[in-house]
Design an enzyme around this catalytic site. Structure first.
Site, PDB file in Angstrom:
ATOM      1  N   ARG A  34     -11.724 -12.732  13.299  1.00  0.00           N
ATOM      2  CA  ARG A  34     -13.118 -12.691  13.763  1.00  0.00           C
ATOM      3  C   ARG A  34     -13.898 -13.904  13.274  1.00  0.00           C
ATOM      4  O   ARG A  34     -14.669 -14.501  14.009  1.00  0.00           O
ATOM      5  CB  ARG A  34     -13.792 -11.412  13.246  1.00  0.00           C
ATOM      6  N   VAL A  74      -5.393  -7.090   7.391  1.00  0.00           N
ATOM      7  CA  VAL A  74      -6.805  -6.898   7.053  1.00  0.00           C
ATOM      8  C   VAL A  74      -6.913  -5.887   5.916  1.00  0.00           C
ATOM      9  O   VAL A  74      -5.944  -5.215   5.576  1.00  0.00           O
ATOM     10  CB  VAL A  74      -7.620  -6.418   8.278  1.00  0.00           C
ATOM     11  N   SER A 128       4.842  -7.378  -0.571  1.00  0.00           N
ATOM     12  CA  SER A 128       4.587  -7.743  -1.963  1.00  0.00           C
ATOM     13  C   SER A 128       5.108  -9.136  -2.270  1.00  0.00           C
ATOM     14  O   SER A 128       6.167  -9.531  -1.804  1.00  0.00           O
ATOM     15  CB  SER A 128       5.253  -6.739  -2.911  1.00  0.00           C
ATOM     16  N   GLU A 190       4.022  -1.687 -11.206  1.00  0.00           N
ATOM     17  CA  GLU A 190       3.499  -3.003 -11.590  1.00  0.00           C
ATOM     18  C   GLU A 190       2.398  -2.862 -12.644  1.00  0.00           C
ATOM     19  O   GLU A 190       2.356  -3.628 -13.618  1.00  0.00           O
ATOM     20  CB  GLU A 190       2.963  -3.698 -10.341  1.00  0.00           C
ATOM     21  N   ARG A 446      -3.039  31.245 -21.009  1.00  0.00           N
ATOM     22  CA  ARG A 446      -3.503  31.439 -19.625  1.00  0.00           C
ATOM     23  C   ARG A 446      -3.490  32.921 -19.255  1.00  0.00           C
ATOM     24  O   ARG A 446      -4.395  33.417 -18.576  1.00  0.00           O
ATOM     25  CB  ARG A 446      -2.622  30.646 -18.655  1.00  0.00           C
TER      26      ARG A 446
END
Length: 469
Positions: A34, A74, A128, A190, A446
């Protein structure tokens, strides 16, 4: 009729470099963006090459051969949906849309469903390797409509990095959002890798008093052995760099506040949703968040007390212990990542091939490392391996290295040096190898306050105790 082999919508650094990579492999590319500035940059860098720069969606689509192949580069989220919305009216059955950004895997699932019935094929593919990887060969993790793979395969495998055996670091991972899920886990691992390396660096600096130049040489030496990896390599290079303005080590002039783009957070959130214990990755995310509280940390340092670091042991021996702790922690972080992928595969039925996944990460990507070959071998030996630590090679490493690992974590705690990833990985390791855990008391609690019931060790069934009788 158009003649260009593929179109790239989004000509930022990654999109532009991927286009140049494709052109270098003999493909012709149509580029669209764009913004005029990025179009002009693309036009300049592709002068005289097999490429065309387009300024409208109509011109972009018309430049492509049929069936059309379009790679969207994008930002994740609404921008991807916006580009799909612009392109869809101009596409026809058999055309292929590929999302090469860091989209959340459920968004990829949704987009595939939304395109059902249109005949338009869709692939969500993790890419990547950063801008250098995009230009020279990234790791590529595609998933989506299986019938789309033959259309995408020739280009994606041609531009992918090559492992040492020549295998392209790109292969089909599964249907739906499988590709983007695997990329998300890659990024979570990573986060863990980077945090652990930083903790090793911090221990060397705070406890051993090593200078950045000395640490650079240590990391360079480590990079020649079992820790050999891209992140260890660049750490050595970073620590060797001097700031031209001040003459100080570059690392010493960088503010200690880390940023993030969200994929590590997604990995941790999904691990919680799927009930997969990936706490080391989560602690690496939290470490970045805590680093961002710089002003609070500076104020807290004036109020909160702790031990003054004072290491009295054998420096050379402790340095080797740090190396072992780093490698053992790294193994546990990867084990958690693969455990998370197993949980997702059970939920979504992608039929992930873990040996294939580890082979895709051997080159091109940020976590590329020598020991990924060992991971591939582990899954080649036993495709149904429930946990990486149960493979004989990895079990042998952690069995030999855990004493040194404990020494490092204990020294860090006694000297007040934060090593959250080392500690978290060790705690996970000890929990995973424990045949019993204190969850029996937790379940009793619990049942006491919420009548949540419990199971017994001596017979089948579900039980409840009236604790206040």
């Amino acid at each position: 009729m158009g003649t260009h082999n593929i179109g790239i919508a989004g000509l930022g650094v990654m999109g532009e470099n991927l286009a140049l990579n494709m052109i270098s492999k003999g493909f012709s590319v149509a580029g669209y963006n764009r913004g005029a500035e990025k179009r002009e940059s693309f036009a300049r860098r592709t002068v005289g090459k097999a490429a065309v720069t387009t300024s409208t969606i109509e011109e972009f689509v018309a430049a492509l051969e049929r069936p059309r192949r379009i790679l969207m580069m994008v930002a994740a989220g609404a921008p991807v949906d916006a580009v799909i919305g612009e392109l869809r009216p101009h596409l026809e059955p058999g055309d292929l849309l590929m999302d090469g950004g860091n989209s959340f895997f459920t968004d990829t699932d949704r987009r595939i469903r939304e395109l059902e019935g249109s005949g338009i094929l869709y692939i969500g593919t993790g890419v990547s390797g950063g801008e250098e990887g995009a230009l020279h060969g990234p790791s590529i993790m595609p998933g989506g409509n299986p019938e789309a793979w033959p259309l995408a395969k020739p280009i994606l495998q041609a531009i992918a990095a090559r492992a040492e055996d020549g295998t392209p670091c790109c292969d089909w991972l599964g249907s739906g959002g499988a590709g983007h899920f695997v990329k998300m886990v890659h990024n979570g691992i990573e986060y863990g890798d980077m945090q652990m390396i930083c903790e090793a660096f911090w221990l060397m600096q705070i406890l051993l008093g090593l200078s950045p130049a000395e640490m650079s040489r240590v990391f360079a030496e480590w990079n020649q052995g079992e820790l050999s990896s891209y992140l260890i390599q660049i750490t050595s290079e970073i620590l060797a760099r001097t700031d031209p303005e001040t003459g100080k080590p570059m690392v010493d002039v960088i503010l200690d506040t880390a940023a993030q783009k969200g994929t590590g957070k997604w990995t941790s959130q999904v691990a919680l949703d799927l009930g997969a214990p990936a706490q080391t990755i989560a602690d690496a995310v939290f470490a970045r968040m805590l680093s961002a509280l710089k002003h609070e940390r500076v104020a807290a340092a004036k109020v909160l007390q702790g031990p003054k670091p004072d290491f009295q042991g054998d420096r050379k021996e402790f340095l080797e212990s740090i190396r072992r702790a780093l490698f053992a922690s790294k193994i546990c972080s990867y084990a958690q990542g693969f455990q998370l992928m197993r949980a997702a595969d059970a939920e979504y039925g992608w039929k992930l091939q873990y040996g294939t996944i580890s082979s895709l990460w051997r080159a091109g990507c940020i976590i590329r490392a020598q020991f990924l070959g060992n991971i591939k071998s582990a899954y080649d030996r036993e495709p149904a391996l429930t946990n990486l630590l149960l493979d004989p090679w990895f079990a042998d490493v952690v069995n030999r290295y855990h004493p040194a690992w404990r020494t490092v974590v204990a020294a860090a705690a006694l000297n007040g040096v934060p090593v959250p990833a080392f500690m978290s990985a060790l705690s996970w390791y000890d929990s995973y190898r424990s045949p019993t855990l204190p969850a029996n008391l937790l379940q009793a609690q619990r049942d006491y306050f919420g009548a949540h019931t419990y199971k017994r060790v001596d017979r089948e069934g579900t039980f409840h105790t009236h604790w206040t009788d």
